[in-house]
Design a protein around this motif. Structure first.
Motif, PDB file in Angstrom:
ATOM      1  N   GLY A 182      43.185  54.904  42.941  1.00 44.59           N
ATOM      2  CA  GLY A 182      44.131  53.807  43.043  1.00 44.59           C
ATOM      3  C   GLY A 182      43.529  52.458  43.372  1.00 44.59           C
ATOM      4  O   GLY A 182      44.244  51.554  43.835  1.00 44.59           O
ATOM      5  N   GLU A 183      42.228  52.306  43.132  1.00 44.97           N
ATOM      6  CA  GLU A 183      41.603  51.004  43.358  1.00 44.97           C
ATOM      7  C   GLU A 183      42.234  49.968  42.431  1.00 44.97           C
ATOM      8  O   GLU A 183      42.417  50.236  41.235  1.00 44.97           O
ATOM      9  CB  GLU A 183      40.099  51.078  43.101  1.00 44.97           C
ATOM     10  N   PRO A 184      42.572  48.786  42.941  1.00 46.34           N
ATOM     11  CA  PRO A 184      43.160  47.769  42.057  1.00 46.34           C
ATOM     12  C   PRO A 184      42.169  47.316  40.992  1.00 46.34           C
ATOM     13  O   PRO A 184      40.970  47.205  41.250  1.00 46.34           O
ATOM     14  CB  PRO A 184      43.509  46.626  43.017  1.00 46.34           C
ATOM     15  N   ALA A 185      42.684  47.071  39.777  1.00 47.54           N
ATOM     16  CA  ALA A 185      41.809  46.684  38.670  1.00 47.54           C
ATOM     17  C   ALA A 185      41.112  45.361  38.931  1.00 47.54           C
ATOM     18  O   ALA A 185      40.013  45.120  38.422  1.00 47.54           O
ATOM     19  CB  ALA A 185      42.613  46.610  37.375  1.00 47.54           C
ATOM     20  N   ASP A 186      41.735  44.485  39.707  1.00 42.57           N
ATOM     21  CA  ASP A 186      41.115  43.190  39.990  1.00 42.57           C
ATOM     22  C   ASP A 186      40.399  43.190  41.336  1.00 42.57           C
ATOM     23  O   ASP A 186      39.985  42.143  41.837  1.00 42.57           O
ATOM     24  CB  ASP A 186      42.145  42.067  39.942  1.00 42.57           C
ATOM     25  N   GLY A 187      40.238  44.373  41.934  1.00 38.33           N
ATOM     26  CA  GLY A 187      39.524  44.479  43.202  1.00 38.33           C
ATOM     27  C   GLY A 187      38.023  44.511  43.002  1.00 38.33           C
ATOM     28  O   GLY A 187      37.516  44.624  41.878  1.00 38.33           O
ATOM     29  N   GLU A 188      37.307  44.474  44.101  1.00 40.62           N
ATOM     30  CA  GLU A 188      35.845  44.368  44.033  1.00 40.62           C
ATOM     31  C   GLU A 188      35.208  45.586  43.372  1.00 40.62           C
ATOM     32  O   GLU A 188      34.289  45.450  42.551  1.00 40.62           O
ATOM     33  CB  GLU A 188      35.267  44.177  45.439  1.00 40.62           C
ATOM     34  N   ARG A 189      35.698  46.770  43.706  1.00 35.19           N
ATOM     35  CA  ARG A 189      35.081  47.987  43.162  1.00 35.19           C
ATOM     36  C   ARG A 189      35.228  48.043  41.637  1.00 35.19           C
ATOM     37  O   ARG A 189      34.251  48.328  40.917  1.00 35.19           O
ATOM     38  CB  ARG A 189      35.715  49.215  43.797  1.00 35.19           C
ATOM     39  N   ALA A 190      36.417  47.763  41.131  1.00 34.77           N
ATOM     40  CA  ALA A 190      36.653  47.827  39.685  1.00 34.77           C
ATOM     41  C   ALA A 190      35.929  46.714  38.944  1.00 34.77           C
ATOM     42  O   ALA A 190      35.359  46.937  37.869  1.00 34.77           O
ATOM     43  CB  ALA A 190      38.150  47.767  39.391  1.00 34.77           C
ATOM     44  N   THR A 191      35.927  45.510  39.504  1.00 36.35           N
ATOM     45  CA  THR A 191      35.250  44.414  38.815  1.00 36.35           C
ATOM     46  C   THR A 191      33.732  44.599  38.850  1.00 36.35           C
ATOM     47  O   THR A 191      33.035  44.193  37.916  1.00 36.35           O
ATOM     48  CB  THR A 191      35.642  43.054  39.415  1.00 36.35           C
ATOM     49  N   ASP A 192      33.212  45.215  39.917  1.00 33.10           N
ATOM     50  CA  ASP A 192      31.778  45.532  39.942  1.00 33.10           C
ATOM     51  C   ASP A 192      31.431  46.520  38.824  1.00 33.10           C
ATOM     52  O   ASP A 192      30.390  46.403  38.171  1.00 33.10           O
ATOM     53  CB  ASP A 192      31.373  46.116  41.287  1.00 33.10           C
ATOM     54  N   LEU A 193      32.328  47.485  38.610  1.00 32.45           N
ATOM     55  CA  LEU A 193      32.104  48.435  37.520  1.00 32.45           C
ATOM     56  C   LEU A 193      32.175  47.740  36.160  1.00 32.45           C
ATOM     57  O   LEU A 193      31.414  48.064  35.244  1.00 32.45           O
ATOM     58  CB  LEU A 193      33.145  49.561  37.592  1.00 32.45           C
TER      59      LEU A 193
END
Length: 262
Positions: A182-193
């Motif tokens: 459930g990590e947000p798409a615009d969060g740090e984890r997803a944007t790092d990916l």
């Protein structure tokens, strides 16, 4: 002068069966009969047959031809103009198909030279849809990035492909984990990916500025064939392609932010 059905068939280049069909359809009935009841065609009939064959060559149906021949002066021009438009569209379609065929040949010729066993070993479930590869080649054929990508892909060794697919598999595990948790798409984890994916493209294929990465991600979200190159169908989740697209767009905006602030 009168001609038998066999004679007309011979010099008009149509079968006797076709002439019989035209007769039954009321399109071309012979003007006379022999004493034995055989069909006899005169010069007027032959002129009408020539018209029929002309319109058939242009692709008109028999019903359309019958309508035209009821009053050639009144009907022919409109029908011919309409047919011209159709033929022009068909020519354009065939030209596009020829381009697709040429690009398909090029894709095949510059593809990865691996045996079926090696291909399965290296790519696993990731498959290359030729129709998508060809469309992509047509879409980006004037792009320096596409040309560089094709050239570099063709030059990769089996070991290169093993390494890059290993990187992609590890990245995919992280992407699925972020999505499932459930990590947000615009969060740090997803944007790092998303940034890792962009750098992967640059490392193995072609320079991939954020705007190009956005366009690639847009294809992921709209074309299942494109997304299957990143996540095989067996590992996909509903909404995952849109999630990756949003992360890529957020990453592109994040990377542009310092320049805009400066």
């Amino acid at each position: 002068m009168s001609y038998s059905v066999g004679q007309v068939s011979s010099f008009a280049g149509v079968t006797v069966r076709t002439l019989h069909h035209y007769d039954r359809a009321g399109l071309l009935s012979p003007s006379g009969r022999s004493g034995a009841g055989y069909r006899l065609y005169d010069d007027t009939d032959l002129a009408r047959l020539q018209q029929i064959l002309f319109y058939r060559e242009l692709g008109f149906s028999l019903d359309e031809i019958a309508e035209i021949l009821k009053d050639p002066q009144a009907n022919a021009l409109d029908h011919l103009q309409a047919r011209l438009r159709q033929l022009s569209e068909e020519i354009g379609r065939l030209q596009r198909l020829a381009e697709v065929a040429e690009q398909a040949i090029e894709v095949r010729q510059t593809g990865v030279e691996l045996t079926p066993e090696e291909r399965f070993e290296v790519f696993g479930e990731i498959t290359f849809d030729l129709s998508y590869a060809t469309e992509a080649q047509l879409k980006w054929q004037d792009s320096p990035g596409q040309k560089e990508s094709m050239a570099r892909a063709a030059a990769h060794t089996k070991e290169d492909w093993r390494r890059l697919m290993g990187e992609a598999a590890a990245w995919r595990v992280e992407l699925l984990a972020a999505f499932d948790e459930g990590e947000p798409a615009d969060g740090e984890r997803a944007t790092d990916l998303a940034e890792e994916h962009r750098l992967h493209i640059a490392r193995w294929f072609t320079t991939c500025p954020p705007d190009m990465h956005r366009r690639i991600a847009d294809d992921f979200a709209t074309d299942p064939r494109a997304f299957a190159l990143v996540v095989p169908p067996s590992q996909q989740r509903p909404g995952l392609a849109a999630y990756l697209r949003e992360a890529v767009h957020a990453n592109a905006a994040r990377r542009a932010q310092p320049e805009e602030d400066g």
